[in-house]
Design a protein around this motif. Structure first.
Motif, PDB file in Angstrom:
ATOM      1  N   TYR A   1       0.841  -1.203   0.000  1.00  0.00           N
ATOM      2  CA  TYR A   1       0.000   0.000   0.000  1.00  0.00           C
ATOM      3  C   TYR A   1       0.873   1.250   0.000  1.00  0.00           C
ATOM      4  O   TYR A   1       0.607   2.209  -0.728  1.00  0.00           O
ATOM      5  CB  TYR A   1      -0.908  -0.002   1.224  1.00  0.00           C
TER       6      TYR A   1
ATOM      7  N   HIS B   1       0.918   4.129  -2.840  1.00  0.00           N
ATOM      8  CA  HIS B   1       0.318   5.418  -2.441  1.00  0.00           C
ATOM      9  C   HIS B   1       1.305   6.294  -1.686  1.00  0.00           C
ATOM     10  O   HIS B   1       0.899   7.129  -0.874  1.00  0.00           O
ATOM     11  CB  HIS B   1      -0.920   5.172  -1.581  1.00  0.00           C
TER      12      HIS B   1
ATOM     13  N   PRO C   1       0.768  10.327  -2.142  1.00  0.00           N
ATOM     14  CA  PRO C   1      -0.412  10.849  -1.438  1.00  0.00           C
ATOM     15  C   PRO C   1      -0.304  10.756   0.085  1.00  0.00           C
ATOM     16  O   PRO C   1      -0.758  11.663   0.785  1.00  0.00           O
ATOM     17  CB  PRO C   1      -1.548   9.960  -1.961  1.00  0.00           C
TER      18      PRO C   1
ATOM     19  N   LEU D   1      -4.006  15.923  -3.590  1.00  0.00           N
ATOM     20  CA  LEU D   1      -4.591  14.715  -3.008  1.00  0.00           C
ATOM     21  C   LEU D   1      -5.761  14.202  -3.841  1.00  0.00           C
ATOM     22  O   LEU D   1      -5.878  12.997  -4.097  1.00  0.00           O
ATOM     23  CB  LEU D   1      -5.053  14.996  -1.571  1.00  0.00           C
TER      24      LEU D   1
ATOM     25  N   PHE E   1      -4.451  12.751  -7.182  1.00  0.00           N
ATOM     26  CA  PHE E   1      -3.819  11.428  -7.081  1.00  0.00           C
ATOM     27  C   PHE E   1      -4.790  10.327  -6.665  1.00  0.00           C
ATOM     28  O   PHE E   1      -4.677   9.191  -7.109  1.00  0.00           O
ATOM     29  CB  PHE E   1      -2.670  11.470  -6.060  1.00  0.00           C
ATOM     30  N   GLU E   2      -5.749  10.650  -5.781  1.00  0.00           N
ATOM     31  CA  GLU E   2      -6.546   9.596  -5.141  1.00  0.00           C
ATOM     32  C   GLU E   2      -8.056   9.781  -5.312  1.00  0.00           C
ATOM     33  O   GLU E   2      -8.836   9.334  -4.477  1.00  0.00           O
ATOM     34  CB  GLU E   2      -6.218   9.551  -3.638  1.00  0.00           C
ATOM     35  N   LYS E   3      -8.485  10.414  -6.393  1.00  0.00           N
ATOM     36  CA  LYS E   3      -9.901  10.759  -6.502  1.00  0.00           C
ATOM     37  C   LYS E   3     -10.826   9.534  -6.539  1.00  0.00           C
ATOM     38  O   LYS E   3     -12.002   9.650  -6.219  1.00  0.00           O
ATOM     39  CB  LYS E   3     -10.147  11.652  -7.711  1.00  0.00           C
ATOM     40  N   TRP E   4     -10.306   8.367  -6.906  1.00  0.00           N
ATOM     41  CA  TRP E   4     -11.133   7.169  -6.900  1.00  0.00           C
ATOM     42  C   TRP E   4     -10.944   6.330  -5.641  1.00  0.00           C
ATOM     43  O   TRP E   4     -11.555   5.286  -5.499  1.00  0.00           O
ATOM     44  CB  TRP E   4     -10.821   6.316  -8.133  1.00  0.00           C
ATOM     45  N   ASN E   5     -10.101   6.776  -4.744  1.00  0.00           N
ATOM     46  CA  ASN E   5      -9.815   6.033  -3.507  1.00  0.00           C
ATOM     47  C   ASN E   5     -10.640   6.636  -2.371  1.00  0.00           C
ATOM     48  O   ASN E   5     -10.157   7.461  -1.590  1.00  0.00           O
ATOM     49  CB  ASN E   5      -8.318   6.090  -3.191  1.00  0.00           C
TER      50      ASN E   5
ATOM     51  N   PHE F   1      -9.384   6.316   1.390  1.00  0.00           N
ATOM     52  CA  PHE F   1      -8.203   7.125   1.677  1.00  0.00           C
ATOM     53  C   PHE F   1      -8.593   8.577   1.902  1.00  0.00           C
ATOM     54  O   PHE F   1      -8.205   9.195   2.905  1.00  0.00           O
ATOM     55  CB  PHE F   1      -7.193   7.015   0.537  1.00  0.00           C
ATOM     56  N   LEU F   2      -9.382   9.146   0.972  1.00  0.00           N
ATOM     57  CA  LEU F   2      -9.757  10.555   1.086  1.00  0.00           C
ATOM     58  C   LEU F   2     -10.696  10.792   2.263  1.00  0.00           C
ATOM     59  O   LEU F   2     -10.631  11.840   2.923  1.00  0.00           O
ATOM     60  CB  LEU F   2     -10.393  11.038  -0.218  1.00  0.00           C
TER      61      LEU F   2
ATOM     62  N   HIS G   1     -16.724  11.311  -6.985  1.00  0.00           N
ATOM     63  CA  HIS G   1     -15.513  11.842  -6.346  1.00  0.00           C
ATOM     64  C   HIS G   1     -15.550  13.364  -6.209  1.00  0.00           C
ATOM     65  O   HIS G   1     -14.800  13.944  -5.422  1.00  0.00           O
ATOM     66  CB  HIS G   1     -14.258  11.425  -7.124  1.00  0.00           C
TER      67      HIS G   1
END
Length: 453
Positions: A8, A12, A15, A55, A58-62, A65-66, A194
């Motif tokens: 992980y 990542h 981010p 952030l 990089f991580e708009k589909w995670n 995480f967000l 997102h």
């Protein structure tokens, strides 16, 4: 488990580092910033906005995480009193009054503080903390807000920090609710879910709501929940929830005429009736002839006596004073004219736009709110949070730019007389109008060009 964590981290790493850096800056903001330190304030905000953008990029589909980092950013503020606003002293004061069955719309702090039998915990600290301006006026916070203040003071015991923690916890829970129902509404509008993180991770939202304890977040929770219920055709429950939104902050009242076209005449009257009935139930503990007079006068003062971070009004004032106009008379005249202009915009938006469509309805709300704040004499930074949320559900993103530059208005707090810097206000509004005009042309001007061709 160590292997999974390593994998992980490898996937990542950037981010995670950005999130840790953001945590450090939010910690500095919460525990090591005085609002008079303007350079430090705008530097922190500028960096946090950049990190927010990266952030999401990089991580708009995670989602997890967000969600996690957004919660951590908020929890940093949990055990500290606000450092950019003193309004929370009045919140706790009003809550103590309601808890002791004293109507906050009928008594001003200046009068109550002289009462030797006043049963308010930390009365002197709260009175001094709220400031002279607040102390001489009746409360202007709507009834449901008052119940929340009372609940917070009960949960907080006799501790100011305890009450702050209670209020902050409710605001954080509300933001989680906005994230939940906002994602569901985005899906129902065929938009990417997102996009809600442009609200949830926005530094202005985190700083002004969680950090400074402004209740726009609670109002917006009810508001976005109501819109979601409308999207699944549960209009009666939507009306009840919409009324709760109004009972926190009055701003959603401006959008009620838009539902005439959305529902049609007969159904819209039913929608309004449910809203009015809900509001009356909430008002019952406070209602009296004095309440109506005092509350309307207090709210009216903010439109005709005070100014802060105004764009158009400041421009008009600078021109008018060159012709020997008196500022204190100008603001009263301006304050009487603006409501009529705002009402005209609401009427035009109601009947000229296709508000039957929920997406169009939301964009109409954004048009009205934008016009209102561009004309207003008072535009506190946390007011822009409502526009940020509306923008998430539309094709317009200029409120995100405004949320970044509105922090320039805090320069006034570095001055003993709260004098504003007109150059900084000019920068703020040049950015806002620039983005607004660009987006209006991009979304509407190009369509007109294509039609001509």
């Amino acid at each position: 488990m160590p292997t999974q964590l390593f994998t992980y981290w490898k996937l990542h790493k950037i981010p995670i580092l950005l999130a840790l850096l953001s945590l450090g800056f939010y910690y500095t903001f919460a525990y090591h910033l005085e609002r008079t330190d303007f350079i430090k304030l705008i530097t922190l905000c500028g960096v946090l906005f950049f990190l927010c953008y990266k952030l999401i990029q990089f991580e708009k589909w995670n989602f997890r995480f967000l969600l996690g980092v957004g919660l951590l950013f908020r929890l940093i503020f949990l055990f500290i009193e606000p450092n950019l606003s003193q309004d929370y002293y009045r919140f706790i004061w009003d809550g103590e009054l309601v808890r002791n069955f004293i109507n906050p719309y009928l008594e001003v702090p200046n009068t109550l503080i002289a009462n030797q039998d006043l049963l308010i915990s930390n009365a002197d600290i709260l009175y001094q903390g709220m400031g002279e301006l607040s102390a001489k006026h009746f409360s202007n916070y709507p009834p449901l807000n008052q119940f929340i203040f009372a609940l917070a003071t009960w949960l907080g015991g006799q501790s100011i920090l305890g009450s702050v923690i209670a209020m902050r916890s409710l605001i954080i829970i509300s933001d989680i609710g906005i994230l939940y129902f906002g994602r569901k509404l985005l899906k129902n509008l065929n938009l990417s879910p997102h996009l809600i993180f442009w609200y949830f991770l926005n530094p202005l939202v985190i700083i002004e709501l969680t950090g400074n304890l402004h209740f726009e977040g609670v109002m917006l929770f009810f508001f976005v929940t109501s819109l979601y219920l409308l999207s699944i055709k549960k209009w009666i429950l939507a009306a009840v929830i919409y009324a709760l939104s109004i009972a926190i902050k009055l701003i959603p009242l401006m959008f009620l005429p838009l539902f005439l076209k959305h529902f049609g005449f007969k159904k819209s009257l039913q929608f309004y009736a449910v809203i009015m009935a809900t509001l009356l139930v909430i008002l019952i503990p406070f209602i009296s002839s004095e309440f109506i007079v005092n509350y309307s006068q207090t709210v009216g003062l903010w439109f005709s006596n005070f100014e802060f971070n105004s764009g158009l009004y400041n421009l008009i004032k600078e021109i008018a004073v060159r012709f020997d106009a008196k500022p204190w008379e100008l603001i009263k005249t301006y304050g009487r004219i603006i409501p009529f202009i705002t009402i005209s915009i609401v009427v035009l938006t109601t009947f000229l736009r296709k508000n039957q469509n929920l997406s169009v309805l939301i964009s109409s709300m954004l048009y009205i709110l934008t016009t209102y704040y561009l004309l207003a004499t008072i535009v506190h930074p946390w007011y822009i949070v409502f526009m940020v949320l509306l923008a998430v559900f539309t094709e317009y993103k200029f409120p995100l730019a405004w949320s970044m530059v509105v922090i320039l208005s805090y320069y006034a707090y570095t001055q003993t007389d709260f004098k504003e810097h007109l150059g900084l206000l000019a920068i703020e509004y040049i950015v806002v109008y620039g983005f607004l005009i660009f987006e209006l042309f991009r979304h509407h001007g190009q369509k007109l060009l294509f039609r001509k061709n």
